[in-house]
Structure formats: C-alpha cells, structure tokens
Scaffold this motif. Structure first.
Motif, PDB file in Angstrom:
ATOM      1  N   VAL A  17       0.844  -1.206   0.000  1.00 22.25           N
ATOM      2  CA  VAL A  17       0.000   0.000   0.000  1.00 22.25           C
ATOM      3  C   VAL A  17       0.874   1.249   0.000  1.00 22.25           C
ATOM      4  O   VAL A  17       0.610   2.220  -0.728  1.00 22.25           O
ATOM      5  N   ALA A  18       1.927   1.234   0.820  1.00 19.70           N
ATOM      6  CA  ALA A  18       2.848   2.371   0.852  1.00 19.70           C
ATOM      7  C   ALA A  18       3.529   2.548  -0.502  1.00 19.70           C
ATOM      8  O   ALA A  18       3.732   3.674  -0.976  1.00 19.70           O
ATOM      9  N   SER A  19       3.863   1.446  -1.159  1.00 15.57           N
ATOM     10  CA  SER A  19       4.522   1.513  -2.462  1.00 15.57           C
ATOM     11  C   SER A  19       3.601   2.111  -3.525  1.00 15.57           C
ATOM     12  O   SER A  19       4.032   2.928  -4.344  1.00 15.57           O
ATOM     13  N   ILE A  20       2.354   1.695  -3.495  1.00 16.15           N
ATOM     14  CA  ILE A  20       1.386   2.255  -4.444  1.00 16.15           C
ATOM     15  C   ILE A  20       1.227   3.753  -4.215  1.00 16.15           C
ATOM     16  O   ILE A  20       1.147   4.543  -5.171  1.00 16.15           O
ATOM     17  N   THR A  21       1.209   4.149  -2.946  1.00 12.79           N
ATOM     18  CA  THR A  21       1.100   5.577  -2.617  1.00 12.79           C
ATOM     19  C   THR A  21       2.284   6.351  -3.167  1.00 12.79           C
ATOM     20  O   THR A  21       2.131   7.434  -3.747  1.00 12.79           O
ATOM     21  N   LEU A  22       3.494   5.811  -2.969  1.00  8.47           N
ATOM     22  CA  LEU A  22       4.689   6.463  -3.506  1.00  8.47           C
ATOM     23  C   LEU A  22       4.600   6.588  -5.034  1.00  8.47           C
ATOM     24  O   LEU A  22       4.993   7.605  -5.609  1.00  8.47           O
ATOM     25  N   ARG A  23       4.083   5.537  -5.658  1.00  5.24           N
ATOM     26  CA  ARG A  23       3.973   5.549  -7.119  1.00  5.24           C
ATOM     27  C   ARG A  23       2.972   6.599  -7.579  1.00  5.24           C
ATOM     28  O   ARG A  23       3.217   7.356  -8.525  1.00  5.24           O
ATOM     29  N   PHE A 194       7.216   2.176 -17.194  1.00  5.66           N
ATOM     30  CA  PHE A 194       6.415   2.478 -15.997  1.00  5.66           C
ATOM     31  C   PHE A 194       5.963   1.203 -15.296  1.00  5.66           C
ATOM     32  O   PHE A 194       6.213   1.013 -14.100  1.00  5.66           O
ATOM     33  N   PHE A 195       5.287   0.314 -16.016  1.00  4.43           N
ATOM     34  CA  PHE A 195       4.726  -0.880 -15.392  1.00  4.43           C
ATOM     35  C   PHE A 195       5.804  -1.906 -15.060  1.00  4.43           C
ATOM     36  O   PHE A 195       5.716  -2.611 -14.049  1.00  4.43           O
ATOM     37  N   GLY A 196       6.828  -2.005 -15.888  1.00  2.91           N
ATOM     38  CA  GLY A 196       7.917  -2.930 -15.601  1.00  2.91           C
ATOM     39  C   GLY A 196       8.656  -2.551 -14.332  1.00  2.91           C
ATOM     40  O   GLY A 196       8.989  -3.419 -13.504  1.00  2.91           O
ATOM     41  N   TYR A 197       8.916  -1.265 -14.168  1.00  2.00           N
ATOM     42  CA  TYR A 197       9.599  -0.791 -12.955  1.00  2.00           C
ATOM     43  C   TYR A 197       8.767  -1.127 -11.718  1.00  2.00           C
ATOM     44  O   TYR A 197       9.286  -1.634 -10.712  1.00  2.00           O
ATOM     45  N   PHE A 198       7.480  -0.854 -11.797  1.00  2.00           N
ATOM     46  CA  PHE A 198       6.596  -1.104 -10.650  1.00  2.00           C
ATOM     47  C   PHE A 198       6.527  -2.593 -10.343  1.00  2.00           C
ATOM     48  O   PHE A 198       6.510  -3.000  -9.172  1.00  2.00           O
ATOM     49  N   ALA A 199       6.505  -3.449 -11.384  1.00  2.00           N
ATOM     50  CA  ALA A 199       6.448  -4.895 -11.176  1.00  2.00           C
ATOM     51  C   ALA A 199       7.709  -5.399 -10.476  1.00  2.00           C
ATOM     52  O   ALA A 199       7.631  -6.235  -9.557  1.00  2.00           O
ATOM     53  N   VAL A 200       8.875  -4.888 -10.871  1.00  2.00           N
ATOM     54  CA  VAL A 200      10.118  -5.292 -10.222  1.00  2.00           C
ATOM     55  C   VAL A 200      10.126  -4.851  -8.764  1.00  2.00           C
ATOM     56  O   VAL A 200      10.569  -5.592  -7.875  1.00  2.00           O
ATOM     57  N   VAL A 201       9.631  -3.653  -8.488  1.00  2.00           N
ATOM     58  CA  VAL A 201       9.554  -3.158  -7.113  1.00  2.00           C
ATOM     59  C   VAL A 201       8.690  -4.079  -6.260  1.00  2.00           C
ATOM     60  O   VAL A 201       9.073  -4.457  -5.139  1.00  2.00           O
ATOM     61  N   ILE A 202       7.539  -4.463  -6.778  1.00  2.00           N
ATOM     62  CA  ILE A 202       6.619  -5.315  -6.024  1.00  2.00           C
ATOM     63  C   ILE A 202       7.250  -6.676  -5.737  1.00  2.00           C
ATOM     64  O   ILE A 202       7.201  -7.173  -4.602  1.00  2.00           O
ATOM     65  N   VAL A 203       7.858  -7.286  -6.737  1.00  4.94           N
ATOM     66  CA  VAL A 203       8.491  -8.600  -6.544  1.00  4.94           C
ATOM     67  C   VAL A 203       9.616  -8.498  -5.524  1.00  4.94           C
ATOM     68  O   VAL A 203       9.743  -9.346  -4.622  1.00  4.94           O
ATOM     69  N   ALA A 204      10.437  -7.468  -5.635  1.00  2.00           N
ATOM     70  CA  ALA A 204      11.545  -7.293  -4.700  1.00  2.00           C
ATOM     71  C   ALA A 204      11.033  -7.046  -3.284  1.00  2.00           C
ATOM     72  O   ALA A 204      11.612  -7.543  -2.306  1.00  2.00           O
TER      73      ALA A 204
END
Length: 299
Positions: A17-23, A194-204
């Motif tokens: 949730v915090a990550s989505i907010t940052l995004r 955009f989406f690739g960066y966010f996907a890598v962040v989520i997996v990490a």
C-alpha cells in the motif's frame, strides 16, 4: 500454516500500500528520471515505512478490544474479577509501571495478551478459558508474563523494528528496480518502463518482506523468553513453569486469538515445520520451559 500466511500477508500488504502511494505521488517516477537520490529515497521510505507501524501502535488497544471481544473490568462484579484486578495492580507495582487496564475475552482456550502504545497506557487481558481451568498461582504467573511484556516495552520495540524493516524493504526494492532499469536501458531508450519498474519493485518487496518478517518473528521469540523470565521473577519460577506446562497441554484446542494479536499472546501452540519455526512469533513451549528450568538451576 494459515496463521503464518496471514501474518506475512498483513505485513506485506502494509508495504505494498505504501509503495502504491509512492507511485501515485510520483516519487518513483521522479527518482527514476532524475537519477537515484539515495538520501531522498531513504527519507520517503522511512516516512511511509514507519507510518503503518506507528498508527497500528497507537490504536493497538482499541483494535485488541474490538477484535477479541475483550470486556474491560471497570468495576468488579464478582470475586474472580476483583482478584484479577488486585493481582494485576500488585504485579504492576512490583514491575514499576502504572496498572494497565484489565479485561477478559470470550475464548475457551487458555490464553492472554498485552498491548498498548506505552508502558503506562497498556491493556492486559485473559481468556475466560484460562480463568476457568488454571489454578490461581498459574493465572498469576501468566499475568506476570504479560506485565513483563509491558514493563520491557515490547509493544513499542516491536512496532519500531517493523517500521525500520519496512523502510529498508521499500528502499532496497527500489534500488534493485533502478539497477535492473539501468542495465536494460540503452541511451534514452529501453529500460523497464512504468509498469515494468513497478512490477520489479513489487516482486523485490515481497522477497525482502519475507526476510524482514523472519527477523521480526525472531525478535518476537526472543522477547518471549524475556517475558517468561520476568514472569518467573514476579510470580516464581515454579508457577511460571507450571503455567506453561498447562498451556502446552491445551495446544490441541482451537485457537481463538485473532492473527493480528498473535505476537502479543502468551502461546500459539507448538511449531514443528521449518517454515513455521522460521516465522513463528513464539518459541515452542518445551523450549521455554527448559529455559526457565535452566535459569532456576543456575540460581
């Protein structure tokens, strides 16, 4: 295993949730476009990583009461409730803290928990099953254990540790994403997008979040030994050992503690599988009993 999954899921949900907010706020995009500013990134991650833990800490008593159905004893209605209030007051005085609120929650398994945002504004609650089946000296030992948690400041420390770990989970996930993006980028083209960066962040974040959860669980197990030692000091080693032995005998009963309060309960049963041991909030009762006996032998 379901308890472990729920515990991990709750922790990872806070981070996501915090990550989505940052995004949504454009922080990730800004950092990606302008180069990785480590100091700025760490500050943002610290703010969002700590926010969930701090808020949870401040509303912990309210959440505990609602989720367990705990009824706080304002004025004792019978001899048992009066004894409970007097015993907690005595133990709190001996531990050097303000008397916590005292409550009873309607669970048939013998259990108890302590929570609150500071030592002098805490809640100690016991289950109806514990009051019905345990001997007074065993109940007193369980209460002493919970008072030990409060006196040791375990609720605050656990929240701070979780907040710090969330900070680094979010931070290193973005470092990994930036490294991957830089590796794939050629001049001004390519990269994750955009989406690739966010996907890598989520997996990490999921991977690092699992590691962080194991660290939090390790600390939780460590503080159980400290609370047992405090209980033995306040109520006597024999009573504390007998109370844990009684709890061990009931580990096959259905557990009535909400998963959000697992880390604050006195028992969550016996963990045998490797994953359960790694992410368990409590050590096996056999090990806790053994530690108390060894400490008593050394005295």
């Amino acid at each position: 295993m379901m308890r472990i999954l729920l515990f991990l899921g709750t922790n990872l949900a806070v981070i996501l949730v915090a990550s989505i907010t940052l995004r949504l706020l454009g922080v990730d995009a800004y950092l990606s476009q302008n180069g990785m500013n480590m100091t700025g990134l760490l500050i943002f991650c610290f703010i969002f990583g700590m926010a969930g833990s701090v808020v949870s800490l401040f509303i912990s008593k309210w959440m505990a009461k609602r989720s367990t159905g705990t009824v706080v004893i304002e004025t004792p209605s019978n001899a048992t409730e009066k004894w409970l209030l007097d015993t907690v007051a005595e133990l709190a005085r001996d531990a050097g803290i303000k008397t916590p609120e005292v409550g009873i929650f309607p669970a048939q398994q013998s259990n108890a928990f302590a929570t609150g945002w500071k030592k002098d504004d805490a809640l100690v609650a016991v289950s109806a099953g514990l009051l019905n089946r345990m001997k007074p000296e065993e109940i007193r030992a369980v209460l002493a254990h919970e008072i030990g948690h409060v006196a040791n400041g375990d609720m605050v420390t656990l929240a701070l540790i979780q907040g710090v770990l969330n900070t680094f989970v979010m931070f290193f996930a973005r470092v990994v994403a930036q490294v991957v993006d830089s590796f794939l980028r050629k001049d001004d083209n390519g990269g994750l997008g955009f989406f690739g960066y966010f996907a890598v962040v989520i997996v990490a974040e999921i991977v690092f979040g699992l590691i962080a959860s194991a660290i939090v669980a390790w600390f939780s197990r460590f503080r159980e030994y400290r609370a047992d030692a405090a209980g033995a000091s306040l109520a006597g080693s024999g009573a504390m050992i007998n109370a844990l032995a009684r709890l061990k005998a009931e580990t096959q009963m259905p557990d009535q503690m909400p998963d959000t309060l697992t880390a604050f309960a006195i028992t969550t049963g016996q963990s045998r599988r490797l994953m359960e041991k790694l992410f368990a909030s409590h050590p096996p009762l056999d090990e806790r009993i053994r530690a108390l006996k060894e400490a008593a032998y050394r005295q």
